[in-house]
Design a protein around this motif. Structure first.
Motif, PDB file in Angstrom:
ATOM      1  N   TYR A 123       5.910  48.914  11.819  1.00 48.26           N
ATOM      2  CA  TYR A 123       5.312  47.698  11.292  1.00 48.26           C
ATOM      3  C   TYR A 123       4.553  48.022  10.001  1.00 48.26           C
ATOM      4  O   TYR A 123       4.122  49.149   9.764  1.00 48.26           O
ATOM      5  CB  TYR A 123       4.307  47.099  12.286  1.00 48.26           C
ATOM      6  N   LYS A 161       7.663  50.828  23.178  1.00 50.12           N
ATOM      7  CA  LYS A 161       7.734  50.059  24.404  1.00 50.12           C
ATOM      8  C   LYS A 161       8.399  50.960  25.432  1.00 50.12           C
ATOM      9  O   LYS A 161       9.381  51.632  25.123  1.00 50.12           O
ATOM     10  CB  LYS A 161       8.558  48.804  24.172  1.00 50.12           C
ATOM     11  N   TYR A 220       6.481  44.259  28.946  1.00 46.37           N
ATOM     12  CA  TYR A 220       6.048  43.500  27.787  1.00 46.37           C
ATOM     13  C   TYR A 220       4.927  44.177  27.026  1.00 46.37           C
ATOM     14  O   TYR A 220       4.597  43.771  25.930  1.00 46.37           O
ATOM     15  CB  TYR A 220       5.612  42.102  28.222  1.00 46.37           C
ATOM     16  N   ASP A 223       6.662  36.693  23.839  1.00 50.78           N
ATOM     17  CA  ASP A 223       7.484  37.908  23.875  1.00 50.78           C
ATOM     18  C   ASP A 223       8.665  37.717  24.795  1.00 50.78           C
ATOM     19  O   ASP A 223       8.499  37.500  25.993  1.00 50.78           O
ATOM     20  CB  ASP A 223       6.610  39.076  24.335  1.00 50.78           C
ATOM     21  N   GLY A 224       9.865  37.815  24.222  1.00 52.06           N
ATOM     22  CA  GLY A 224      11.075  37.669  25.019  1.00 52.06           C
ATOM     23  C   GLY A 224      11.420  38.899  25.818  1.00 52.06           C
ATOM     24  O   GLY A 224      12.301  38.868  26.671  1.00 52.06           O
ATOM     25  N   GLY A 225      10.745  40.024  25.526  1.00 49.69           N
ATOM     26  CA  GLY A 225      10.881  41.209  26.351  1.00 49.69           C
ATOM     27  C   GLY A 225      12.031  42.119  26.001  1.00 49.69           C
ATOM     28  O   GLY A 225      11.826  43.264  25.615  1.00 49.69           O
ATOM     29  N   SER A 226      13.238  41.636  26.099  1.00 47.54           N
ATOM     30  CA  SER A 226      14.391  42.533  26.013  1.00 47.54           C
ATOM     31  C   SER A 226      14.548  43.148  24.624  1.00 47.54           C
ATOM     32  O   SER A 226      15.005  44.268  24.483  1.00 47.54           O
ATOM     33  CB  SER A 226      15.673  41.796  26.397  1.00 47.54           C
ATOM     34  N   GLN A 227      14.173  42.432  23.586  1.00 42.37           N
ATOM     35  CA  GLN A 227      14.321  42.959  22.233  1.00 42.37           C
ATOM     36  C   GLN A 227      13.167  43.859  21.865  1.00 42.37           C
ATOM     37  O   GLN A 227      13.332  44.830  21.148  1.00 42.37           O
ATOM     38  CB  GLN A 227      14.414  41.801  21.223  1.00 42.37           C
ATOM     39  N   GLY A 228      11.989  43.543  22.337  1.00 37.52           N
ATOM     40  CA  GLY A 228      10.830  44.390  22.096  1.00 37.52           C
ATOM     41  C   GLY A 228      10.122  44.148  20.803  1.00 37.52           C
ATOM     42  O   GLY A 228       8.965  44.446  20.672  1.00 37.52           O
ATOM     43  N   ASN A 229      10.816  43.634  19.794  1.00 34.64           N
ATOM     44  CA  ASN A 229      10.160  43.441  18.507  1.00 34.64           C
ATOM     45  C   ASN A 229       9.273  42.206  18.559  1.00 34.64           C
ATOM     46  O   ASN A 229       9.711  41.118  18.864  1.00 34.64           O
ATOM     47  CB  ASN A 229      11.182  43.312  17.393  1.00 34.64           C
ATOM     48  N   LEU A 230       7.999  42.404  18.266  1.00 33.35           N
ATOM     49  CA  LEU A 230       7.012  41.346  18.355  1.00 33.35           C
ATOM     50  C   LEU A 230       6.834  40.662  17.006  1.00 33.35           C
ATOM     51  O   LEU A 230       6.816  41.319  15.979  1.00 33.35           O
ATOM     52  CB  LEU A 230       5.676  41.914  18.824  1.00 33.35           C
ATOM     53  N   PHE A 257       9.239  51.143  17.131  1.00 33.23           N
ATOM     54  CA  PHE A 257       9.248  50.195  16.026  1.00 33.23           C
ATOM     55  C   PHE A 257       8.303  50.647  14.910  1.00 33.23           C
ATOM     56  O   PHE A 257       7.340  51.370  15.154  1.00 33.23           O
ATOM     57  CB  PHE A 257       8.803  48.806  16.506  1.00 33.23           C
ATOM     58  N   THR A 262      12.776  48.012  28.709  1.00 34.80           N
ATOM     59  CA  THR A 262      13.199  46.660  28.337  1.00 34.80           C
ATOM     60  C   THR A 262      12.611  45.604  29.254  1.00 34.80           C
ATOM     61  O   THR A 262      12.593  44.430  28.916  1.00 34.80           O
ATOM     62  CB  THR A 262      14.723  46.538  28.360  1.00 34.80           C
ATOM     63  N   MET A 271      12.225  52.390  23.202  1.00 34.22           N
ATOM     64  CA  MET A 271      12.114  51.509  22.048  1.00 34.22           C
ATOM     65  C   MET A 271      10.947  51.934  21.162  1.00 34.22           C
ATOM     66  O   MET A 271       9.831  52.101  21.633  1.00 34.22           O
ATOM     67  CB  MET A 271      11.937  50.065  22.515  1.00 34.22           C
ATOM     68  N   LEU A 318       7.030  43.256  11.175  1.00 32.86           N
ATOM     69  CA  LEU A 318       7.975  44.252  11.664  1.00 32.86           C
ATOM     70  C   LEU A 318       8.899  44.682  10.532  1.00 32.86           C
ATOM     71  O   LEU A 318       9.516  43.841   9.872  1.00 32.86           O
ATOM     72  CB  LEU A 318       8.786  43.685  12.821  1.00 32.86           C
ATOM     73  N   PHE A 373       4.179  38.788  15.010  1.00 37.62           N
ATOM     74  CA  PHE A 373       2.747  38.517  14.990  1.00 37.62           C
ATOM     75  C   PHE A 373       2.442  37.319  14.098  1.00 37.62           C
ATOM     76  O   PHE A 373       2.950  37.226  12.982  1.00 37.62           O
ATOM     77  CB  PHE A 373       1.985  39.729  14.474  1.00 37.62           C
ATOM     78  N   GLY A 374       1.593  36.419  14.610  1.00 37.49           N
ATOM     79  CA  GLY A 374       1.045  35.351  13.788  1.00 37.49           C
ATOM     80  C   GLY A 374      -0.184  35.863  13.065  1.00 37.49           C
ATOM     81  O   GLY A 374      -0.416  37.073  12.974  1.00 37.49           O
TER      82      GLY A 374
END
Lengths: 110, 115
Positions: free
Chosen positions: B35, B96, B102, A91-98, B33, B99, B31, B45, A100-101
């Motif tokens: 899915y 979320k 996590y 998770d890069g954090g700033s974008q928030g969109n995860l 989202f 920012t 934020m 997503l 999933f595998g």
């Protein structure tokens, strides 16, 4: 976001320690490793996150080696209620969109 | 933490019709989202719901098929338009809290069956 690879499934017995390993060879410098748990008919639930070394909370431990190309989720003394799908994400954090595998389906048997 | 509710929890719809799914959060969040989780599969997503502006869609998803509204910081809707059996899935919203965090919180999901 880094792609992660996990075993599709694992079996365990009650009272055992379960270790689920995740590979993330292309992890970015600012990515954290996060793990989610999903029970049938429910949304995923955050378990733990870490950047490197070891993180422990009341649910699990997360081990991340120095090169950060893999991580291991450790569930101590599993019970039947730990039967679920476990997802590892970078998770890069700033974008928030995860991203999933496929996750690891853990089956705990009595 | 955040508590998320979704309505309806499940529905059975006829092909060609549309369904709007609501997502309500118990606190203001930056934020949000949407899915999709097809039977036996992982989560994909659909889009990021932006407050006060158009949603940001992921590759393979378009606004005409999945229009999204986000009128304020606690509420969002996802519409599945002109449904076909391939749209049968669980639709989940998530939030979320900032920012720099996590941890992401997910709603219970809406199970949609299209006949």
């Amino acid at each position: 976001l880094a792609k992660t690879t996990q075993p599709i499934s694992m079996d365990s017995y009650e009272g055992q320690e379960v270790n689920i390993t995740c590979s993330h060879n292309n992890i970015a410098t600012n990515d954290y490793i996060t793990w989610y748990q999903q029970f049938p008919s429910q949304g995923p639930r955050f378990i733990i996150q870490g950047y490197k070394t070891k993180v422990t909370n009341e649910v699990a431990s997360l081990f991340i080696p120095a090169d950060r190309k893999s991580s291991t989720l450790s569930l101590p003394r599993v019970s039947l209620s730990d039967t679920a799908v476990y997802y590892c994400l970078a998770d890069g954090g700033s974008q928030g969109n995860l991203i999933f595998g496929k996750g690891t389906k853990l089956s705990v048997k009595p | 933490s955040a508590v998320i509710s979704q309505k309806p929890s499940r529905d059975i719809c006829q092909r060609g019709t549309s369904l709007t799914i609501q997502c309500q959060v118990d606190s203001q969040v930056t934020m949000m989202f949407w899915y999709r989780q097809q039977p036996g599969q992982s989560l994909t997503l659909i889009a990021t719901a932006n407050q006060g502006s158009e949603a940001t869609y992921e590759s393979g998803f378009v606004i005409d098929k999945f229009p999204i509204s986000r009128p304020n910081l606690t509420f969002s809707t996802l519409t599945v338009s002109n449904m076909s059996p391939e749209d049968s899935s669980i639709y989940l919203c998530s939030v979320k809290l900032g920012t720099m965090t996590y941890e992401q919180y997910f709603g219970p999901g809406t199970r949609l069956t299209v006949t």
